[in-house]
Design a protein around this motif. Structure first.
Motif, short mmCIF file in Angstrom:
data_model
loop_
_atom_site.label_atom_id
_atom_site.label_comp_id
_atom_site.label_asym_id
_atom_site.label_seq_id
_atom_site.Cartn_x
_atom_site.Cartn_y
_atom_site.Cartn_z
N LYS A 39 0.98 -0.99 0.07
CA LYS A 39 0.05 -0.12 0.13
C LYS A 39 0.87 1.33 -0.02
O LYS A 39 0.75 2.33 -0.76
N LEU A 40 1.93 1.13 0.90
CA LEU A 40 2.75 2.35 0.81
C LEU A 40 3.54 2.69 -0.59
O LEU A 40 3.94 3.79 -0.77
N GLN A 41 3.86 1.59 -1.26
CA GLN A 41 4.74 1.81 -2.33
C GLN A 41 3.80 2.25 -3.54
O GLN A 41 4.11 2.28 -4.57
N ASP A 42 2.36 2.18 -3.38
CA ASP A 42 1.47 2.41 -4.65
C ASP A 42 1.88 4.04 -4.74
O ASP A 42 1.49 4.97 -3.89
N PRO A 43 1.90 4.33 -5.90
CA PRO A 43 2.08 5.71 -6.34
C PRO A 43 0.81 6.74 -6.07
O PRO A 43 1.25 7.82 -5.61
N LYS A 44 -0.24 6.32 -6.19
CA LYS A 44 -1.54 6.93 -5.67
C LYS A 44 -1.57 7.18 -4.14
O LYS A 44 -1.68 8.40 -3.91
N ASN A 45 -0.92 6.42 -3.57
CA ASN A 45 -1.09 6.30 -2.07
C ASN A 45 -0.08 7.50 -1.60
O ASN A 45 -0.34 8.39 -0.65
N ILE A 46 1.31 7.40 -2.29
CA ILE A 46 2.25 8.27 -1.84
C ILE A 46 1.67 9.73 -2.35
O ILE A 46 2.16 10.57 -1.50
N GLU A 47 1.10 9.75 -3.53
CA GLU A 47 0.65 11.05 -3.81
C GLU A 47 -0.25 11.80 -2.90
O GLU A 47 -0.29 12.93 -2.41
N ASN A 48 -1.28 10.82 -2.31
CA ASN A 48 -2.16 11.31 -1.49
C ASN A 48 -1.72 11.88 0.02
O ASN A 48 -1.86 12.82 0.60
N VAL A 49 -0.69 10.95 0.34
CA VAL A 49 0.06 11.28 1.56
C VAL A 49 0.89 12.75 1.49
O VAL A 49 0.74 13.46 2.49
N ALA A 50 1.64 12.58 0.38
CA ALA A 50 2.42 13.93 0.11
C ALA A 50 1.33 15.29 0.06
O ALA A 50 1.69 16.34 0.56
N ARG A 51 0.09 15.14 -0.44
CA ARG A 51 -0.69 16.27 -0.53
C ARG A 51 -1.28 16.57 0.67
O ARG A 51 -1.45 17.51 1.24
N GLU A 52 -2.01 15.46 1.27
CA GLU A 52 -2.91 15.72 2.59
C GLU A 52 -2.12 15.86 3.87
O GLU A 52 -2.11 16.83 4.71
N GLN A 53 -0.94 15.24 4.13
CA GLN A 53 -0.02 15.25 5.29
C GLN A 53 1.01 16.14 5.12
O GLN A 53 1.35 16.93 6.03
N LEU A 54 1.71 16.46 3.86
CA LEU A 54 2.73 17.30 3.81
C LEU A 54 2.41 18.75 3.07
O LEU A 54 3.27 19.51 3.23
N GLY A 55 1.24 18.83 2.28
CA GLY A 55 0.83 20.08 1.99
C GLY A 55 1.64 20.27 0.55
O GLY A 55 1.75 21.39 0.14
N LEU A 56 2.04 19.28 -0.29
CA LEU A 56 2.92 19.42 -1.43
C LEU A 56 1.79 19.38 -2.51
O LEU A 56 0.72 18.92 -2.42
N VAL A 57 2.42 20.23 -3.73
CA VAL A 57 1.49 20.39 -4.69
C VAL A 57 2.27 20.05 -6.03
O VAL A 57 3.51 20.12 -5.91
N LYS A 58 1.49 19.84 -7.22
CA LYS A 58 2.12 19.54 -8.47
C LYS A 58 2.69 20.93 -8.95
O LYS A 58 1.85 21.91 -8.87
#
Length: 108
Positions: free
Chosen positions: A81-100
């Motif tokens: 689950k943690l290696q899934d690119p979609k999950n990584i993107e969700n964590v980066a957006r929601e928890q870290l506030g990163l954007v494209k």
């Protein structure tokens, strides 16, 4: 006749002594057998106790093995689950506030 009677008495004494010795030997042998059987029973009981203890330990270890295999399966699923690119993107957006690049960040 006294001489013949005199001769019979030592013979009877010898026979009585031999009979006593034979009886004494039988008694000693009987007790030796009983002691040997008692020792064997004690040894067998000791081995049986060890066998039961080993069996219980085996059961405990098998239970631990099943629990660890289940935990390992759960961790493998989490890893996937943690290696899934979609999950990584969700964590980066929601928890870290990163954007494209080109996106405008939205702060709640």
């Amino acid at each position: 006749m006294k001489q013949s009677e005199h001769r019979e008495k030592p013979i009877k004494r010898r026979r009585v002594q031999r009979n006593r010795r034979a009886e004494d030997r039988k008694i000693v042998i009987m007790w030796a057998k009983r002691i040997a059987v008692a020792v064997m029973v004690m040894l067998l009981l000791g081995q049986a106790y060890r066998l039961v203890a080993i069996y219980q330990e085996k059961q405990h270890i098998e239970q631990q093995l099943q629990e660890l295999q289940q935990k390992n399966d759960e961790l493998e699923q989490e890893k996937a689950k943690l290696q899934d690119p979609k999950n990584i993107e969700n964590v980066a957006r929601e928890q870290l506030g990163l954007v494209k690049p080109g996106e405008v960040p939205y702060v709640k």
